[in-house]
Design a protein around this motif. Structure first.
Motif, PDB file in Angstrom:
ATOM      1  N   UNK A  91       0.225  -1.803   0.034  1.00 23.02           N
ATOM      2  CA  UNK A  91       0.391   0.629  -0.095  1.00 23.02           C
ATOM      3  C   UNK A  91       1.108   1.089   0.234  1.00 23.02           C
ATOM      4  N   UNK A  92       0.512   2.158   0.091  1.00 27.03           N
ATOM      5  CA  UNK A  92       1.137   3.780  -0.314  1.00 27.03           C
ATOM      6  C   UNK A  92      -0.085   4.779   1.256  1.00 27.03           C
ATOM      7  N   UNK A  93       1.215   5.746   1.781  1.00 24.46           N
ATOM      8  CA  UNK A  93       0.760   6.512   2.678  1.00 24.46           C
ATOM      9  C   UNK A  93       1.349   7.535   2.003  1.00 24.46           C
ATOM     10  N   UNK A  94      -0.324   8.125   2.134  1.00 25.35           N
ATOM     11  CA  UNK A  94       0.036   9.394   1.873  1.00 25.35           C
ATOM     12  C   UNK A  94      -0.130  10.549   3.068  1.00 25.35           C
ATOM     13  N   UNK A  95       0.286  11.795   3.247  1.00 19.87           N
ATOM     14  CA  UNK A  95      -0.110  12.666   4.084  1.00 19.87           C
ATOM     15  C   UNK A  95      -0.961  13.716   3.921  1.00 19.87           C
ATOM     16  N   UNK A  96      -2.106  14.395   4.793  1.00 23.03           N
ATOM     17  CA  UNK A  96      -3.417  14.922   4.601  1.00 23.03           C
ATOM     18  C   UNK A  96      -2.928  16.006   5.123  1.00 23.03           C
ATOM     19  N   UNK A 107      -9.648   6.494  -2.879  1.00 24.55           N
ATOM     20  CA  UNK A 107      -7.625   5.930  -3.385  1.00 24.55           C
ATOM     21  C   UNK A 107      -7.941   5.183  -4.384  1.00 24.55           C
ATOM     22  N   UNK A 108      -8.348   4.971  -5.923  1.00 20.92           N
ATOM     23  CA  UNK A 108      -8.294   3.797  -6.407  1.00 20.92           C
ATOM     24  C   UNK A 108      -6.836   2.615  -7.321  1.00 20.92           C
ATOM     25  N   UNK A 109      -5.858   2.228  -6.950  1.00 21.30           N
ATOM     26  CA  UNK A 109      -5.347   1.151  -6.852  1.00 21.30           C
ATOM     27  C   UNK A 109      -4.968   0.636  -8.287  1.00 21.30           C
ATOM     28  N   UNK A 110      -3.998   0.391  -8.554  1.00 20.89           N
ATOM     29  CA  UNK A 110      -3.593  -0.404  -9.960  1.00 20.89           C
ATOM     30  C   UNK A 110      -4.607  -1.492 -10.483  1.00 20.89           C
ATOM     31  N   UNK A 111      -5.264  -2.261  -9.172  1.00 24.84           N
ATOM     32  CA  UNK A 111      -6.080  -3.063 -10.134  1.00 24.84           C
ATOM     33  C   UNK A 111      -7.365  -3.056 -10.193  1.00 24.84           C
TER      34      UNK A 111
END
Length: 90
Positions: free
Chosen positions: A43-48, A65-69
């Motif tokens: 997964x990914x970490x996003x800072x808001x 968020x839509x992932x590559x799949x």
């Protein structure tokens, strides 16, 4: 990525690995933008970083968020005033 705010913020910044991937001042309460990210299996970490109006009540952000799949993941951030929070999307 699709962002929906319960109260339109004064501004926001979304960062990934300390790099800005989306930034806006006086945005609308509902926004969508295609952003390019490396998306590892873990997964990914996003800072808001969100700045809501001084007189606003407790507000929320819904981030989708839509992932590559093609799977969509949804997370929320709640706060008042200035909020700085890291969210992990699977």
């Amino acid at each position: 990525m699709h962002l929906t705010f319960t109260t339109a913020p004064k501004s926001f910044v979304v960062k990934h690995l300390d790099e800005e991937v989306w930034k806006a001042t006086a945005p609308e309460a509902d926004l969508e933008k295609e952003i390019a990210l490396d998306y590892p299996d873990e997964g990914v970490d996003l800072q808001f970083h969100i700045e809501w109006p001084d007189d606003a009540p407790v507000a929320a952000l819904r981030a989708r968020l839509t992932d590559p799949a093609g799977d969509t993941h949804e997370k929320s951030v709640w706060g008042k005033g200035i909020v700085d929070e890291v969210v992990t999307f699977p």
